[in-house]
Design a protein around this motif. Structure first.
Motif, PDB file in Angstrom:
ATOM      1  N   SER A  41      31.910  40.466  13.038  1.00 42.18           N
ATOM      2  CA  SER A  41      31.326  39.739  11.920  1.00 42.18           C
ATOM      3  C   SER A  41      31.347  38.259  12.260  1.00 42.18           C
ATOM      4  CB  SER A  41      32.063  39.967  10.608  1.00 42.18           C
ATOM      5  OG  SER A  41      31.540  39.091   9.617  1.00 42.18           O
ATOM      6  N   THR A  42      30.196  37.664  12.185  1.00 44.45           N
ATOM      7  CA  THR A  42      30.120  36.241  12.491  1.00 44.45           C
ATOM      8  C   THR A  42      30.908  35.408  11.476  1.00 44.45           C
ATOM      9  OG1 THR A  42      27.997  36.093  11.331  1.00 44.45           O
ATOM     10  CG2 THR A  42      27.924  36.420  13.722  1.00 44.45           C
ATOM     11  N   GLU A  43      31.154  35.964  10.311  1.00 40.47           N
ATOM     12  CA  GLU A  43      31.980  35.270   9.306  1.00 40.47           C
ATOM     13  C   GLU A  43      33.432  35.153   9.765  1.00 40.47           C
ATOM     14  OE1 GLU A  43      31.553  37.388   5.664  1.00 40.47           O
ATOM     15  OE2 GLU A  43      29.455  36.810   5.400  1.00 40.47           O
ATOM     16  N   LYS A  44      33.865  36.046  10.643  1.00 41.17           N
ATOM     17  CA  LYS A  44      35.254  36.055  11.119  1.00 41.17           C
ATOM     18  C   LYS A  44      35.459  35.212  12.373  1.00 41.17           C
ATOM     19  CE  LYS A  44      36.047  40.649   9.255  1.00 41.17           C
ATOM     20  NZ  LYS A  44      36.283  42.044   9.596  1.00 41.17           N
ATOM     21  N   THR A  66      28.910  38.637  17.399  1.00 41.39           N
ATOM     22  CA  THR A  66      30.195  37.931  17.232  1.00 41.39           C
ATOM     23  C   THR A  66      30.600  37.296  18.560  1.00 41.39           C
ATOM     24  OG1 THR A  66      30.819  39.490  15.507  1.00 41.39           O
ATOM     25  CG2 THR A  66      32.581  38.154  16.450  1.00 41.39           C
ATOM     26  N   GLN A  69      28.609  34.149  19.217  1.00 40.77           N
ATOM     27  CA  GLN A  69      29.086  33.035  18.379  1.00 40.77           C
ATOM     28  C   GLN A  69      30.399  32.467  18.920  1.00 40.77           C
ATOM     29  OE1 GLN A  69      28.295  31.730  15.082  1.00 40.77           O
ATOM     30  NE2 GLN A  69      26.225  32.537  15.262  1.00 40.77           N
TER      31      GLN A  69
END
Length: 72
Positions: A41-44, A66, A69
């Motif tokens: 997850s790119t949020e992580k 991920t 990123q």
């Protein structure tokens, strides 16, 4: 499974929760030769990057987005 809730400065949050959680100290974990994390997850990305930087994780299993990123 390892559970730590941390601030950006790596101060432990939720000490009451930690008292009820079975986990080894982070310093002990860092001495373990193989430390694998599975996260996607790119949020992580900020959290994953921080764990890699402080040496808690030395092997990461993730997805292509991920990983891309993390490398940028």
């Amino acid at each position: 499974m390892l559970l730590y809730i941390l601030r950006r400065q790596w101060q432990t949050l939720a000490p009451n929760l930690q008292k009820r959680t079975i986990a080894i100290p982070l310093e002990t974990l860092k001495q373990t030769p193989i430390r694998i994390a599975v996260a996607r997850s790119t949020e992580k990305v900020p959290s994953i990057k921080a764990l890699l930087q402080i040496g808690v994780v030395n092997t990461l299993i993730t997805d292509a987005d991920t990983a891309s990123q993390l490398l940028n």
